[in-house]
Design a protein around this motif. Structure first.
Motif, mmCIF file in Angstrom:
data_model
loop_
_atom_site.group_PDB
_atom_site.id
_atom_site.type_symbol
_atom_site.label_atom_id
_atom_site.label_comp_id
_atom_site.label_asym_id
_atom_site.label_seq_id
_atom_site.Cartn_x
_atom_site.Cartn_y
_atom_site.Cartn_z
ATOM 1 N N ALA A 234 3.989 -6.001 -27.099
ATOM 2 C CA ALA A 234 3.629 -7.002 -28.109
ATOM 3 C C ALA A 234 3.983 -8.393 -27.602
ATOM 4 N N PRO A 235 3.342 -9.423 -28.121
ATOM 5 C CA PRO A 235 3.585 -10.780 -27.625
ATOM 6 C C PRO A 235 4.925 -11.358 -28.055
ATOM 7 N N ARG A 236 5.394 -12.315 -27.275
ATOM 8 C CA ARG A 236 6.574 -13.099 -27.656
ATOM 9 C C ARG A 236 6.190 -14.253 -28.574
ATOM 10 N N GLY A 237 4.944 -14.685 -28.483
ATOM 11 C CA GLY A 237 4.503 -15.782 -29.338
ATOM 12 C C GLY A 237 2.999 -15.892 -29.352
ATOM 13 N N ILE A 238 2.451 -16.301 -30.491
ATOM 14 C CA ILE A 238 1.020 -16.574 -30.636
ATOM 15 C C ILE A 238 0.891 -18.024 -31.101
ATOM 16 N N PHE A 239 0.125 -18.820 -30.353
ATOM 17 C CA PHE A 239 0.098 -20.265 -30.535
ATOM 18 C C PHE A 239 -1.282 -20.710 -31.025
ATOM 19 N N HIS A 240 -1.273 -21.453 -32.135
ATOM 20 C CA HIS A 240 -2.521 -21.889 -32.763
ATOM 21 C C HIS A 240 -2.652 -23.407 -32.709
ATOM 22 N N GLY A 241 -3.829 -23.877 -32.341
ATOM 23 C CA GLY A 241 -4.065 -25.310 -32.267
ATOM 24 C C GLY A 241 -5.480 -25.640 -31.833
ATOM 25 N N HIS A 242 -6.139 -24.692 -31.166
ATOM 26 C CA HIS A 242 -7.533 -24.903 -30.751
ATOM 27 C C HIS A 242 -8.479 -24.601 -31.910
ATOM 28 N N GLU A 243 -9.643 -25.211 -31.875
ATOM 29 C CA GLU A 243 -10.647 -25.018 -32.913
ATOM 30 C C GLU A 243 -11.867 -24.262 -32.398
ATOM 31 N N ASN A 244 -11.763 -23.778 -31.161
ATOM 32 C CA ASN A 244 -12.846 -22.975 -30.590
ATOM 33 C C ASN A 244 -12.239 -22.097 -29.500
ATOM 34 N N THR A 245 -13.076 -21.344 -28.785
ATOM 35 C CA THR A 245 -12.608 -20.414 -27.758
ATOM 36 C C THR A 245 -11.721 -21.107 -26.725
ATOM 37 N N VAL A 246 -10.603 -20.470 -26.388
ATOM 38 C CA VAL A 246 -9.721 -20.952 -25.327
ATOM 39 C C VAL A 246 -10.263 -20.413 -24.002
ATOM 40 N N GLU A 247 -10.618 -21.320 -23.091
ATOM 41 C CA GLU A 247 -11.279 -20.929 -21.837
ATOM 42 C C GLU A 247 -10.322 -20.763 -20.660
ATOM 43 N N ASP A 248 -9.183 -21.477 -20.674
ATOM 44 C CA ASP A 248 -8.242 -21.347 -19.557
ATOM 45 C C ASP A 248 -6.854 -21.763 -20.005
ATOM 46 N N VAL A 249 -5.852 -21.216 -19.325
ATOM 47 C CA VAL A 249 -4.442 -21.497 -19.617
ATOM 48 C C VAL A 249 -3.696 -21.630 -18.295
ATOM 49 N N GLN A 250 -2.554 -22.325 -18.330
ATOM 50 C CA GLN A 250 -1.746 -22.462 -17.122
ATOM 51 C C GLN A 250 -0.309 -22.773 -17.501
ATOM 52 N N PHE A 251 0.634 -22.147 -16.777
ATOM 53 C CA PHE A 251 2.052 -22.430 -16.972
ATOM 54 C C PHE A 251 2.444 -23.718 -16.261
ATOM 55 N N SER A 252 3.481 -24.357 -16.792
ATOM 56 C CA SER A 252 4.127 -25.447 -16.076
ATOM 57 C C SER A 252 4.747 -24.878 -14.804
ATOM 58 N N PRO A 253 4.730 -25.636 -13.698
ATOM 59 C CA PRO A 253 5.348 -25.120 -12.467
ATOM 60 C C PRO A 253 6.862 -25.019 -12.534
ATOM 61 N N SER A 254 7.467 -25.654 -13.556
ATOM 62 C CA SER A 254 8.928 -25.696 -13.604
ATOM 63 C C SER A 254 9.530 -24.951 -14.792
ATOM 64 N N SER A 255 8.691 -24.391 -15.678
ATOM 65 C CA SER A 255 9.250 -23.764 -16.874
ATOM 66 C C SER A 255 8.342 -22.646 -17.378
ATOM 67 N N ALA A 256 8.964 -21.530 -17.739
ATOM 68 C CA ALA A 256 8.204 -20.422 -18.323
ATOM 69 C C ALA A 256 7.909 -20.665 -19.795
ATOM 70 N N GLN A 257 8.528 -21.678 -20.381
ATOM 71 C CA GLN A 257 8.373 -21.957 -21.803
ATOM 72 C C GLN A 257 7.345 -23.060 -22.084
ATOM 73 N N GLU A 258 6.902 -23.738 -21.024
ATOM 74 C CA GLU A 258 5.922 -24.808 -21.193
ATOM 75 C C GLU A 258 4.616 -24.412 -20.518
ATOM 76 N N PHE A 259 3.510 -24.657 -21.197
ATOM 77 C CA PHE A 259 2.209 -24.305 -20.648
ATOM 78 C C PHE A 259 1.139 -25.163 -21.290
ATOM 79 N N CYS A 260 -0.075 -25.053 -20.779
ATOM 80 C CA CYS A 260 -1.177 -25.841 -21.322
ATOM 81 C C CYS A 260 -2.406 -24.959 -21.460
#
Length: 460
Positions: A234-260
């Motif tokens: 199961a997930p650790r977190g589900i994040f809501h903020g987009h208003e349409n399909t999410v096409e790509d994701v990426q982690f910060s190079p310095s943190s597992a807790q920050e991403f875009c």
């Protein structure tokens, strides 16, 4: 993103011209005609280093027409070392043949077509795949048995299934370099975060009761086949903020807790799992159309790249992402004539990145060259600012590419050009000549040495 681009009458002419320049532009190139189209390509672990070439794993997908199953392919690739291949050797390839440098090693029968492959940086024999479903599938490619992809064959069983999406998650997928975390986005407009460690920890607690059994994400039965029921996480977190399909994701190079993440709402969103599941920063209208891809600079965590259906690549500085609530990129790279499908920073130089698009080009850029051109406007070339190499070896849209972290400046790329090659698309592994990317002063010094050597030889 999966619709094929239309061909043009000038494609063959352009390709012929490009092929004539291969000995000048490339240090090495291997062309491999695929049986079936591949939507994703990734480098795996390096297996062996030799005098003239290295052997390395390569992960590919096979998107079939249904007469045989879709597969995840593990191949062995011979990567020729720099300045080893002769010019006539790299120019004499047959675009309708399989390359001797790429050999299939193992086949995993995948439940559905493989849209995206990502390897775990901490252990690159562990890969995640996206298909047309809400789940992310995790595979231990070493532990998986080799299968024959024949009609009616049962699917291979993933070693883990990551659940949490409420609708299909087809493309947005990333693995973290700091922790064994997985990130995904989908049609449910959400970004979902998992930790593979959650399952490893649970397995370890069970294994502690059975001395001699090692903890692993792999669960095999006595005959070596995978269990019928793959364990789910199961997930650790589900994040809501987009208003349409999410096409790509990426982690910060310095943190597992920050991403875009980026999506069809033209937004770039930065997240911080430590402060909740709402956006940390939301950049509205980062592009003028759907955003297909994003990458975070591993050398400079302030810089983020995005590629869009508006044909442009944009670079954002996280310290100044917006102006009056609208995206404010520090550079716009406009050298493509169709939708950009993939962007990735070069692991070998902080200012260099590549972009692949539906126009069949894979462009290599250096943003430092943009600044130099701005300082010296009289020296502006005909090419777009920052563009210093254009790979034109594909005849249709370049759907994916990956820089090789083990062999500097080496790229694998795949294109969906089965209509023009008589096969299932094209895979190319290539390295541009170092005279192209090395500093001009170094190149001129080397040319002078070469010139002196020629003169010396001619006078003897």
């Amino acid at each position: 993103m999966k619709e094929r681009g239309k061909g043009h009458s000038t494609v063959d002419e352009r390709y012929t011209q490009w092929k004539s320049l291969v000995p000048v532009l490339y240090d090495w190139l291997a062309n491999h005609n695929l049986v079936w189209p591949s939507l994703s390509c990734r480098w795996g672990p390096q297996l062996e280093q030799a005098t003239f070439k290295n052997r390395q794993r390569l992960y590919l997908s096979e998107q079939t027409d249904g007469t045989v199953p879709n597969t995840l392919v593990i191949a062995n690739c011979e990567v020729v070392k720099p300045r080893v291949a002769a010019a006539e050797h790299i120019s004499q390839f047959n675009e309708e043949a399989r390359s001797p440098f790429v050999k299939k090693f193992k086949t995993i029968i995948h439940p559905g077509e493989v849209n995206r492959i990502r390897e775990l940086p901490q252990d690159s024999k562990i890969v995640a795949t996206h298909t047309d479903s809400p789940d992310v599938l995790i595979w231990d490619v070493d532990a998986q048995p080799n299968r024959h992809a024949v009609l009616g064959a049962a699917n291979s069983h993933p070693n883990l299934i990551l659940t949490g999406h409420q609708d299909n998650a087809e493309f947005a997928l990333a693995m973290c370099s700091k922790e064994p975390f997985v990130l995904s986005g989908g049609k449910d407009k959400s970004v979902v975060l998992w930790s593979i460690q959650d399952h490893i920890s649970a397995s370890a607690s069970v294994d502690a009761k059975s001395p001699g059994v090692s903890s692993s994400i792999v669960k095999t039965s006595k005959d070596g086949e995978n269990n019928e029921d793959s364990p789910a996480v199961a997930p650790r977190g589900i994040f809501h903020g987009h208003e349409n399909t999410v096409e790509d994701v990426q982690f910060s190079p310095s943190s597992a807790q920050e991403f875009c993440s980026v999506g069809d709402d033209s937004c770039l969103i930065l997240w911080d799992a430590r402060v909740g599941t709402n956006p940390a920063v939301k950049v509205t209208k980062a592009h003028d159309a759907d955003i297909h891809c994003v990458d975070w600079n591993p050398h400079d965590e302030n810089l983020i790249l995005t590629g869009s259906a508006d044909s442009s690549v944009r670079m954002f500085d996280r310290r100044s992402l917006t102006s009056n609530g609208v995206g404010s990129p520090i550079y716009k790279f406009e050298g493509h004539s169709a939708a950009v499908l993939c962007v990735q920073w070069c692991p070998d130089k902080a200012s260099v990145f590549g972009s692949a698009a539906e126009d069949s080009f894979l462009n290599v850029w250096d943003y430092e060259k943009v600044a130099k051109m701005t300082e010296n406007p009289s020296k502006l070339p005909n090419s777009p600012p920052g563009l210093f190499f254009q790979h034109a070896g594909h005849r249709d849209k370049v759907v994916d590419f990956h820089w090789n972290a083990s062999d500097p400046w080496t790229i694998v790329s795949v294109s969906d050009d089965c209509g023009s090659t008589g096969g299932g698309g094209t895979l190319q592994i290539w390295r541009m000549s170092d005279l192209i990317y090395r500093p001009q002063e170094e190149v001129l010094t080397e040319l002078e040495k070469f010139k002196s050597h020629i003169i010396s030889c001619s006078t003897k």
